[in-house]
Motif scaffolding. Structure first.
Motif, mmCIF file in Angstrom:
data_model
loop_
_atom_site.group_PDB
_atom_site.id
_atom_site.type_symbol
_atom_site.label_atom_id
_atom_site.label_comp_id
_atom_site.label_asym_id
_atom_site.label_seq_id
_atom_site.Cartn_x
_atom_site.Cartn_y
_atom_site.Cartn_z
ATOM 1 N N ARG A 256 -90.278 -27.124 25.126
ATOM 2 C CA ARG A 256 -89.253 -27.216 26.169
ATOM 3 C C ARG A 256 -88.974 -28.665 26.555
ATOM 4 O O ARG A 256 -87.830 -29.035 26.780
ATOM 5 N N ARG A 257 -89.992 -29.471 26.635
ATOM 6 C CA ARG A 257 -89.787 -30.877 27.005
ATOM 7 C C ARG A 257 -89.029 -31.636 25.921
ATOM 8 O O ARG A 257 -88.326 -32.599 26.212
ATOM 9 N N ALA A 258 -89.147 -31.200 24.679
ATOM 10 C CA ALA A 258 -88.448 -31.852 23.571
ATOM 11 C C ALA A 258 -86.991 -31.421 23.461
ATOM 12 O O ALA A 258 -86.221 -32.042 22.726
ATOM 13 N N GLU A 259 -86.589 -30.384 24.196
ATOM 14 C CA GLU A 259 -85.217 -29.886 24.108
ATOM 15 C C GLU A 259 -84.184 -30.929 24.532
ATOM 16 O O GLU A 259 -83.047 -30.899 24.056
ATOM 17 N N VAL A 260 -84.562 -31.854 25.400
ATOM 18 C CA VAL A 260 -83.628 -32.901 25.822
ATOM 19 C C VAL A 260 -83.130 -33.670 24.599
ATOM 20 O O VAL A 260 -81.929 -33.918 24.465
ATOM 21 N N PHE B 254 -82.031 -31.092 30.876
ATOM 22 C CA PHE B 254 -81.997 -29.801 30.211
ATOM 23 C C PHE B 254 -82.482 -28.742 31.191
ATOM 24 O O PHE B 254 -83.533 -28.893 31.814
ATOM 25 N N VAL B 255 -81.696 -27.674 31.341
ATOM 26 C CA VAL B 255 -82.057 -26.576 32.238
ATOM 27 C C VAL B 255 -81.997 -25.277 31.442
ATOM 28 O O VAL B 255 -80.980 -24.968 30.828
ATOM 29 N N ASP B 256 -83.093 -24.542 31.441
ATOM 30 C CA ASP B 256 -83.212 -23.278 30.723
ATOM 31 C C ASP B 256 -83.468 -22.191 31.764
ATOM 32 O O ASP B 256 -84.492 -22.207 32.446
ATOM 33 N N ARG B 257 -82.526 -21.251 31.909
ATOM 34 C CA ARG B 257 -82.615 -20.233 32.955
ATOM 35 C C ARG B 257 -82.762 -18.840 32.343
ATOM 36 O O ARG B 257 -82.090 -18.517 31.372
ATOM 37 N N TYR B 258 -83.600 -18.026 32.948
ATOM 38 C CA TYR B 258 -83.826 -16.649 32.520
ATOM 39 C C TYR B 258 -83.474 -15.720 33.675
ATOM 40 O O TYR B 258 -83.969 -15.904 34.794
ATOM 41 N N ASP C 15 -86.653 -26.852 34.166
ATOM 42 C CA ASP C 15 -85.792 -28.006 34.421
ATOM 43 C C ASP C 15 -86.523 -29.228 33.884
ATOM 44 O O ASP C 15 -87.657 -29.507 34.288
ATOM 45 N N SER C 16 -85.889 -29.966 32.976
ATOM 46 C CA SER C 16 -86.570 -31.117 32.377
ATOM 47 C C SER C 16 -86.873 -32.197 33.412
ATOM 48 O O SER C 16 -87.812 -32.973 33.231
ATOM 49 N N ASP C 17 -86.112 -32.271 34.495
ATOM 50 C CA ASP C 17 -86.415 -33.238 35.554
ATOM 51 C C ASP C 17 -87.694 -32.858 36.297
ATOM 52 O O ASP C 17 -88.437 -33.721 36.744
ATOM 53 N N VAL C 18 -87.953 -31.562 36.424
ATOM 54 C CA VAL C 18 -89.183 -31.092 37.070
ATOM 55 C C VAL C 18 -90.341 -31.138 36.074
ATOM 56 O O VAL C 18 -91.451 -31.502 36.416
ATOM 57 N N GLY C 19 -90.084 -30.726 34.826
ATOM 58 C CA GLY C 19 -91.086 -30.820 33.763
ATOM 59 C C GLY C 19 -91.927 -29.578 33.548
ATOM 60 O O GLY C 19 -92.842 -29.593 32.740
ATOM 61 N N GLN D 60 -94.793 -15.163 34.715
ATOM 62 C CA GLN D 60 -94.342 -15.683 33.425
ATOM 63 C C GLN D 60 -94.368 -17.208 33.411
ATOM 64 O O GLN D 60 -94.761 -17.820 32.419
ATOM 65 N N ALA D 61 -93.965 -17.829 34.506
ATOM 66 C CA ALA D 61 -93.975 -19.292 34.590
ATOM 67 C C ALA D 61 -95.399 -19.839 34.451
ATOM 68 O O ALA D 61 -95.617 -20.822 33.738
ATOM 69 N N ARG D 62 -96.374 -19.208 35.102
ATOM 70 C CA ARG D 62 -97.771 -19.648 34.964
ATOM 71 C C ARG D 62 -98.230 -19.548 33.521
ATOM 72 O O ARG D 62 -98.895 -20.453 33.005
ATOM 73 N N TYR D 63 -97.885 -18.437 32.870
ATOM 74 C CA TYR D 63 -98.279 -18.233 31.472
ATOM 75 C C TYR D 63 -97.672 -19.314 30.576
ATOM 76 O O TYR D 63 -98.370 -19.937 29.779
ATOM 77 N N TRP D 64 -96.349 -19.553 30.709
ATOM 78 C CA TRP D 64 -95.693 -20.554 29.874
ATOM 79 C C TRP D 64 -96.176 -21.964 30.195
ATOM 80 O O TRP D 64 -96.330 -22.787 29.290
ATOM 81 N N ASN D 65 -96.401 -22.279 31.465
ATOM 82 C CA ASN D 65 -96.863 -23.615 31.849
ATOM 83 C C ASN D 65 -98.254 -23.926 31.309
ATOM 84 O O ASN D 65 -98.599 -25.092 31.127
#
Length: 83
Positions: free
Chosen positions: A66-70, A21-25, A36-40, A52-57
């Motif tokens: 996001r991990r459950a989207e797969v 699963f890849v979610d792009r903004y 990217d679900s492979d990266v996690g 934004q990535a730090r905040y969401w992570n």
């Protein structure tokens, strides 16, 4: 005029055995953040995207979602995506 665009992609390898699963903004035609679900986790590509990535992570609810989207989005809709 500012533009925001988001795309969610499912990549199937060998049916539903291996799913990515890849979610792009995007902001103003530049990819800002990606999950990217492979990266996690989220990866930022611009200074604002990195923030934004730090905040969401660091938000366990967002990361769990996001991990459950797969399973929830990709595997659930496999027959819709594939002819």
């Amino acid at each position: 005029v500012f533009q925001f665009f988001r795309t969610a992609e499912c990549h199937f390898i060998n049916g539903t055995e291996k799913v990515r699963f890849v979610d792009r903004y995007f902001y103003n035609r530049l990819q800002d953040v990606m999950f990217d679900s492979d990266v996690g986790h989220f990866v930022g590509f611009t200074p604002d995207g990195e923030k934004q990535a730090r905040y969401w992570n660091n938000d366990p609810v967002i990361m769990e979602d996001r991990r459950a989207e797969v399973d929830r989005f990709c595997r659930h809709n496999y027959e819709v995506f594939t002819p």
